[in-house]
Every structure is written in C-alpha cells, then in structure tokens.
Design a protein around this motif. Structure first.
Motif, PDB file in Angstrom:
ATOM      1  N   SER A   1       0.859  -1.174   0.000  1.00  0.00           N
ATOM      2  CA  SER A   1       0.000   0.000   0.000  1.00  0.00           C
ATOM      3  C   SER A   1       0.901   1.231   0.000  1.00  0.00           C
ATOM      4  O   SER A   1       2.040   1.178   0.471  1.00  0.00           O
ATOM      5  N   CYS A   2       0.386   2.310  -0.554  1.00  0.00           N
ATOM      6  CA  CYS A   2       1.154   3.548  -0.639  1.00  0.00           C
ATOM      7  C   CYS A   2       1.491   4.030   0.774  1.00  0.00           C
ATOM      8  O   CYS A   2       0.659   3.960   1.679  1.00  0.00           O
ATOM      9  N   ALA A   3       2.722   4.536   0.943  1.00  0.00           N
ATOM     10  CA  ALA A   3       3.162   5.014   2.254  1.00  0.00           C
ATOM     11  C   ALA A   3       2.630   6.411   2.571  1.00  0.00           C
ATOM     12  O   ALA A   3       2.875   6.934   3.654  1.00  0.00           O
TER      13      ALA A   3
ATOM     14  N   HIS B   1      -2.592   9.615   4.042  1.00  0.00           N
ATOM     15  CA  HIS B   1      -4.032   9.408   3.901  1.00  0.00           C
ATOM     16  C   HIS B   1      -4.366   8.646   2.624  1.00  0.00           C
ATOM     17  O   HIS B   1      -5.528   8.552   2.234  1.00  0.00           O
ATOM     18  N   CYS B   2      -3.346   8.115   1.992  1.00  0.00           N
ATOM     19  CA  CYS B   2      -3.540   7.457   0.708  1.00  0.00           C
ATOM     20  C   CYS B   2      -3.999   6.014   0.932  1.00  0.00           C
ATOM     21  O   CYS B   2      -3.516   5.333   1.829  1.00  0.00           O
ATOM     22  N   ILE B   3      -4.961   5.571   0.121  1.00  0.00           N
ATOM     23  CA  ILE B   3      -5.480   4.203   0.279  1.00  0.00           C
ATOM     24  C   ILE B   3      -5.248   3.389  -0.993  1.00  0.00           C
ATOM     25  O   ILE B   3      -5.957   2.417  -1.252  1.00  0.00           O
TER      26      ILE B   3
ATOM     27  N   TRP C   1       5.532   4.821  -3.082  1.00  0.00           N
ATOM     28  CA  TRP C   1       4.395   5.707  -3.324  1.00  0.00           C
ATOM     29  C   TRP C   1       3.535   5.213  -4.477  1.00  0.00           C
ATOM     30  O   TRP C   1       4.023   4.576  -5.403  1.00  0.00           O
ATOM     31  N   CYS C   2       2.253   5.592  -4.424  1.00  0.00           N
ATOM     32  CA  CYS C   2       1.386   5.350  -5.585  1.00  0.00           C
ATOM     33  C   CYS C   2       1.983   6.071  -6.773  1.00  0.00           C
ATOM     34  O   CYS C   2       2.103   5.514  -7.857  1.00  0.00           O
ATOM     35  N   SER C   3       2.387   7.319  -6.571  1.00  0.00           N
ATOM     36  CA  SER C   3       3.116   8.042  -7.607  1.00  0.00           C
ATOM     37  C   SER C   3       3.963   9.112  -6.938  1.00  0.00           C
ATOM     38  O   SER C   3       3.627   9.624  -5.870  1.00  0.00           O
TER      39      SER C   3
ATOM     40  N   ALA D   1       2.111  12.520  -6.782  1.00  0.00           N
ATOM     41  CA  ALA D   1       1.120  12.725  -5.724  1.00  0.00           C
ATOM     42  C   ALA D   1       1.796  12.571  -4.359  1.00  0.00           C
ATOM     43  O   ALA D   1       2.361  13.506  -3.821  1.00  0.00           O
ATOM     44  N   CYS D   2       1.782  11.382  -3.794  1.00  0.00           N
ATOM     45  CA  CYS D   2       2.244  11.188  -2.412  1.00  0.00           C
ATOM     46  C   CYS D   2       3.746  11.374  -2.232  1.00  0.00           C
ATOM     47  O   CYS D   2       4.183  11.828  -1.179  1.00  0.00           O
ATOM     48  N   GLY D   3       4.537  11.029  -3.227  1.00  0.00           N
ATOM     49  CA  GLY D   3       5.989  11.145  -3.107  1.00  0.00           C
ATOM     50  C   GLY D   3       6.419  12.575  -2.843  1.00  0.00           C
ATOM     51  O   GLY D   3       7.174  12.866  -1.919  1.00  0.00           O
TER      52      GLY D   3
END
Ligand SMILES: [Zn+2]
Length: 180
Positions: free
Chosen positions: A137-139, A142-144, A158-160, A163-165
C-alpha cells in the motif's frame, strides 16, 4: 455505452490491485468508482474486459465482494481473508486446452456475472506466487492506493511520485526547516 473517462489517480496496476484502486481518497473523502454500473463499465474498459463480460448489477455486486476479499487479504490476517477470496474463486475454474496455436488455459464460469470478480481474485493468487512482498500500500499518510512494486530494487513506496511522493518530500523539508 458509457465512454466516461477513468477518474482514478492511479491506474495500470495488476487487475487485483487495480480493483482495490477503485477506491481513493480525494481531499479526505473516499471516492468509489464502483458506486454504480457506469463506474463498472469504466473499470471493465480500463482493464480490457468490456464487451466480453457482463456489466450489470450482479457483476457489480460480485466485483465489490471480490474487492472486499482481496483488500482483507492484502491488509490483514490470511486465516480470515483466505476463505473470502476462496469464496470468489469457487465461481470459476481454469480449463486446460490444446488449441491450434498451442496450449491454452481458459477460465470458465457457471455464472458469467462472476467473471470479472473471479479474474481479479485469480490475479491476486498470481501476484502472491510471483512476489507477495511486492504487494504494497502507498506510504502516503491518507492514501489508500495499492501497487505491485516492479522496480528493480523493490524500493517503490508511493502510488506516484507526483502525488504522495512529493507531498512526503515537501513535509520532510518543512519539518527540517522548522528544526533549524
Ligand atoms: Zn499514495
């Protein structure tokens, strides 16, 4: 036929995880692509399953059940989740065949409405066989979102990055600048 755009922030992960990624967090509110059959049509199209699988209310229900099962398996205790995934897999089987083009394996479903759900559950088994530790799962706080880490060193977090990175980098930078 719906040709709606796929609104999700992360696409292109293997089928099982792409199913989990039908839910995402937008400004603190969980969005759900599988809220209705229009969203199901978008998901089927995104995964090359449109036209070959049912896209009605039953298929949507079954797919949502598969999503819960896979999510439970990825997030939690295998002994609780395994029967849930198994219950989805019970609705299909693989038929081994010899075709003119060579050996083939074809999924078969007693009820075709279980097709998309079964394919997602089956894909989860394939990921477990390949590299269970790379199902992540993305670190992001609040990312799911979920992904299958195909990076050479297995260090994707990260998912990307966009975004989260970047958000994580920015908050680390902010924390550092406050310390100084
Ligand atoms: Zn993320």
């Amino acid at each position: 036929m719906s040709t709606a755009r796929d609104p999700r922030p992360l696409t292109g992960e293997p089928l099982a995880l792409d199913l989990l990624n039908t839910r995402w967090n937008r400004d603190g509110v969980v969005q759900d692509l599988l809220a209705d059959t229009d969203g199901l049509a978008v998901w089927l199209a995104a995964n090359g399953l449109a036209g070959t699988h049912p896209s009605g209310a039953a298929a949507l229900d079954h797919l949502r059940a598969a999503r819960e099962a896979i999510k439970a398996a990825v997030d939690g205790a295998p002994e609780q989740a395994a029967p849930l995934v198994d219950a989805v897999l019970e609705h299909g089987r693989i038929r081994a065949r010899l075709t003119a083009a060579g050996p083939a394996e074809e999924p078969e479903f007693a009820d075709p409405a279980w097709g998309p759900a079964w394919l997602a559950a089956r894909n989860y088994l394939e990921l477990l066989t390949r590299a269970p530790e790379r199902i992540r799962s993305c670190a992001g706080g609040h990312c799911i979102l979920y992904f299958f880490d195909t990076s050479r060193n297995g260090t994707r977090r990260w998912c990307s990055m966009a975004a989260c990175g970047n958000r994580a980098k920015a908050s680390r930078h902010y924390a550092r600048s406050k310390e100084n």
